[in-house]
Design a protein around this motif. Structure first.
Motif, PDB file in Angstrom:
ATOM      1  N   LEU A   1     -75.924  66.353  14.782  1.00 25.01           N
ATOM      2  CA  LEU A   1     -76.390  65.190  14.872  1.00 25.01           C
ATOM      3  C   LEU A   1     -77.480  65.484  16.115  1.00 25.01           C
ATOM      4  CD1 LEU A   1     -75.729  62.266  14.380  1.00 25.01           C
ATOM      5  CD2 LEU A   1     -74.462  62.398  16.176  1.00 25.01           C
ATOM      6  N   ILE A   2     -78.599  64.821  15.826  1.00 22.89           N
ATOM      7  CA  ILE A   2     -79.792  65.254  16.882  1.00 22.89           C
ATOM      8  C   ILE A   2     -80.204  63.916  17.414  1.00 22.89           C
ATOM      9  CG2 ILE A   2     -82.101  66.283  17.084  1.00 22.89           C
ATOM     10  CD1 ILE A   2     -81.773  67.632  14.365  1.00 22.89           C
ATOM     11  N   GLN A   3     -80.512  63.963  18.730  1.00 22.78           N
ATOM     12  CA  GLN A   3     -80.989  62.894  19.364  1.00 22.78           C
ATOM     13  C   GLN A   3     -82.779  62.957  19.095  1.00 22.78           C
ATOM     14  OE1 GLN A   3     -79.743  62.520  23.177  1.00 22.78           O
ATOM     15  NE2 GLN A   3     -77.782  61.487  22.647  1.00 22.78           N
ATOM     16  N   HIS A   4     -83.265  61.903  18.432  1.00 28.74           N
ATOM     17  CA  HIS A   4     -84.627  61.628  18.288  1.00 28.74           C
ATOM     18  C   HIS A   4     -84.897  60.325  17.773  1.00 28.74           C
ATOM     19  CE1 HIS A   4     -88.632  62.680  17.194  1.00 28.74           C
ATOM     20  NE2 HIS A   4     -88.581  63.905  18.074  1.00 28.74           N
ATOM     21  N   PRO A   5     -85.979  59.934  18.201  1.00 30.10           N
ATOM     22  CA  PRO A   5     -86.702  58.209  17.987  1.00 30.10           C
ATOM     23  C   PRO A   5     -86.761  58.132  16.379  1.00 30.10           C
ATOM     24  CG  PRO A   5     -88.117  59.376  19.431  1.00 30.10           C
ATOM     25  CD  PRO A   5     -86.961  60.282  19.432  1.00 30.10           C
ATOM     26  N   MET A   6     -87.394  59.318  15.968  1.00 30.90           N
ATOM     27  CA  MET A   6     -87.764  59.107  14.698  1.00 30.90           C
ATOM     28  C   MET A   6     -88.547  57.879  14.460  1.00 30.90           C
ATOM     29  SD  MET A   6     -86.838  62.011  13.154  1.00 30.90           S
ATOM     30  CE  MET A   6     -86.590  62.094  11.188  1.00 30.90           C
ATOM     31  N   ASP A   7     -89.656  57.682  15.104  1.00 35.12           N
ATOM     32  CA  ASP A   7     -90.631  56.613  14.831  1.00 35.12           C
ATOM     33  C   ASP A   7     -91.410  56.811  13.779  1.00 35.12           C
ATOM     34  OD1 ASP A   7     -89.947  55.017  17.285  1.00 35.12           O
ATOM     35  OD2 ASP A   7     -90.838  56.293  18.481  1.00 35.12           O
TER      36      ASP A   7
ATOM     37  N   VAL B   1     -82.760  74.700   5.544  1.00 31.43           N
ATOM     38  CA  VAL B   1     -83.921  74.252   6.250  1.00 31.43           C
ATOM     39  C   VAL B   1     -84.250  73.062   5.619  1.00 31.43           C
ATOM     40  CG1 VAL B   1     -86.452  74.708   6.609  1.00 31.43           C
ATOM     41  CG2 VAL B   1     -84.878  76.664   6.223  1.00 31.43           C
ATOM     42  N   ALA B   2     -84.639  72.010   6.687  1.00 35.78           N
ATOM     43  CA  ALA B   2     -84.822  70.748   6.237  1.00 35.78           C
ATOM     44  C   ALA B   2     -86.178  70.331   6.490  1.00 35.78           C
ATOM     45  CB  ALA B   2     -83.867  69.967   6.866  1.00 35.78           C
ATOM     46  N   ASP B   3     -86.954  69.574   5.557  1.00 35.32           N
ATOM     47  CA  ASP B   3     -88.295  69.063   5.851  1.00 35.32           C
ATOM     48  C   ASP B   3     -88.115  67.626   5.759  1.00 35.32           C
ATOM     49  OD1 ASP B   3     -89.773  71.675   5.941  1.00 35.32           O
ATOM     50  OD2 ASP B   3     -89.619  71.801   3.742  1.00 35.32           O
ATOM     51  N   TRP B   4     -88.481  66.967   6.955  1.00 31.45           N
ATOM     52  CA  TRP B   4     -88.353  65.624   7.076  1.00 31.45           C
ATOM     53  C   TRP B   4     -89.508  64.758   7.142  1.00 31.45           C
ATOM     54  CZ3 TRP B   4     -83.551  65.502  11.002  1.00 31.45           C
ATOM     55  CH2 TRP B   4     -82.320  65.653  10.416  1.00 31.45           C
ATOM     56  N   GLY B   5     -89.607  63.467   6.712  1.00 32.80           N
ATOM     57  CA  GLY B   5     -90.668  62.638   6.768  1.00 32.80           C
ATOM     58  C   GLY B   5     -90.092  61.336   7.843  1.00 32.80           C
ATOM     59  N   THR B   6     -90.727  60.575   7.865  1.00 25.43           N
ATOM     60  CA  THR B   6     -90.299  59.306   8.946  1.00 25.43           C
ATOM     61  C   THR B   6     -89.255  58.714   8.307  1.00 25.43           C
ATOM     62  OG1 THR B   6     -92.244  57.870   7.554  1.00 25.43           O
ATOM     63  CG2 THR B   6     -92.548  59.133   9.666  1.00 25.43           C
ATOM     64  N   ALA B   7     -88.967  58.748   7.104  1.00 25.20           N
ATOM     65  CA  ALA B   7     -87.759  57.867   6.311  1.00 25.20           C
ATOM     66  C   ALA B   7     -86.482  58.252   6.870  1.00 25.20           C
ATOM     67  CB  ALA B   7     -88.241  57.792   5.118  1.00 25.20           C
ATOM     68  N   VAL B   8     -86.347  59.450   7.800  1.00 28.04           N
ATOM     69  CA  VAL B   8     -84.997  59.922   8.264  1.00 28.04           C
ATOM     70  C   VAL B   8     -84.531  58.975   9.171  1.00 28.04           C
ATOM     71  CG1 VAL B   8     -83.615  62.016   9.178  1.00 28.04           C
ATOM     72  CG2 VAL B   8     -85.293  62.139   7.241  1.00 28.04           C
TER      73      VAL B   8
ATOM     74  N   ASN C   1     -77.078  62.993   4.177  1.00 25.57           N
ATOM     75  CA  ASN C   1     -77.813  62.585   5.557  1.00 25.57           C
ATOM     76  C   ASN C   1     -78.079  61.124   5.565  1.00 25.57           C
ATOM     77  OD1 ASN C   1     -79.669  62.187   3.279  1.00 25.57           O
ATOM     78  ND2 ASN C   1     -81.207  63.447   3.945  1.00 25.57           N
ATOM     79  N   ARG C   2     -78.758  60.654   6.520  1.00 25.15           N
ATOM     80  CA  ARG C   2     -78.893  59.098   6.634  1.00 25.15           C
ATOM     81  C   ARG C   2     -80.322  58.713   6.593  1.00 25.15           C
ATOM     82  NH1 ARG C   2     -74.609  58.337  11.136  1.00 25.15           N
ATOM     83  NH2 ARG C   2     -76.184  59.292  12.748  1.00 25.15           N
ATOM     84  N   LEU C   3     -80.872  58.065   5.544  1.00 26.08           N
ATOM     85  CA  LEU C   3     -82.284  57.597   5.439  1.00 26.08           C
ATOM     86  C   LEU C   3     -82.686  56.146   5.709  1.00 26.08           C
ATOM     87  CD1 LEU C   3     -82.841  59.541   1.929  1.00 26.08           C
ATOM     88  CD2 LEU C   3     -83.161  60.441   4.447  1.00 26.08           C
TER      89      LEU C   3
END
Lengths: 103, 163
Positions: A21-27, A58-65, B127-129
């Motif tokens: 679990l990571i704390q991040h705003p993910m705006d 390895v995770a590549d994430w976009g804004t939809a996470v 995960n959560r999306l």
């Protein structure tokens, strides 16, 4: 500062289950604040898990996470007491790293 | 596609040859024979995350299309009361999985997350999306150089009484 990353890695025989679990705003960059100004995009792009010198996930994430992201996976080849290194970098170049002992 | 009968070895060879030429042609990628992309190379797939619709995002990420497979199990709620946090997980019984990706068709950018699965890691991710509205959700599993997908419709109810 306390780490932004919270990890639970538990060994179950040959398989290690990792919950993070990571704390991040993910705006997303699409939302406006109360004054109507757009909040710039700010999100984690890459999240990496290393154990015994190799990448295990390895995770590549976009804004939809979702905000304060959660991810769970399992891998083989580690045992109790091994160290798992977790690191992320976001689109503004910020990053954080932590290590967790597999329990 | 190929209708090999087995009785004509030369004919089969010719067909196979033609098929692989066709595949290379379709690939149309700078890395010629290298397996579709990606999972192997270590870069963040910036272009794929910028694509608006699902088909373009899949193309940008993998350079090919996926076929539906019942070996990919996608688990997501049928109704999500909060589109900001939708728990999604995928598992698969396929072998040699190298990556798993999630696409949310109705989001401003379809690609949501892509996970690289090295050898020794179990091909399962939770995960959560975020979802902008009711949408089709697609999970793609890359296994042994091929793409397999599973889709599910998720209803996002805005404003909350679950209805």
């Amino acid at each position: 500062m306390a780490s932004s990353i919270r990890v639970r890695a538990t060994s179950n025989g040959d398989i290690t289950e990792v919950q993070t679990l990571i704390q991040h705003p993910m705006d997303t960059g699409l939302v406006k604040d109360s004054k109507g100004e757009p909040i710039p995009a700010h999100f984690i792009q890459e999240l990496k898990f290393e154990c015994n010198g190799r990448d295990v996930f390895v995770a590549d994430w976009g804004t939809a996470v979702s905000k304060d992201p959660y991810v769970k996976f399992s891998f083989k080849g580690a045992k109790k007491g091994d160290e798992l290194k977790i690191s992320w970098t976001d689109n503004k170049g910020a990053s954080d790293t932590t290590t967790a002992k597999i329990a | 596609m190929t209708t090999t009968t087995g009785a004509h070895p030369t004919r089969r060879l010719i067909l196979q040859g033609a098929a692989s030429v066709a595949l290379l042609g379709l690939g149309n990628l700078p890395f010629g024979a290298a397996p579709a992309r990606a999972a192997a190379n270590d870069k963040y797939p910036e272009e794929a995350f910028k694509q608006k619709n699902e088909a373009d995002a899949i193309k940008a990420l993998y350079g090919r299309t996926a076929e539906p497979s019942d070996k990919v199990k996608l688990d997501a709620p049928e109704i999500a009361e909060n589109g900001g946090v939708v728990p999604i997980s995928v598992t698969t019984s396929l072998d040699k999985v190298t990556s798993i990706s999630f696409f949310v068709a109705e989001n401003p950018n379809a690609l949501a997350a892509s996970y690289r699965i090295p050898e020794g890691t179990i091909p399962a991710v939770a995960n959560r999306l975020k979802m902008a509205k009711t949408t089709r959700l697609t999970a793609i599993v890359e296994a042994d150089g091929k793409l397999y997908s599973a889709t599910k419709e998720v209803k996002v109810t805005v404003g909350g009484c679950g209805g």
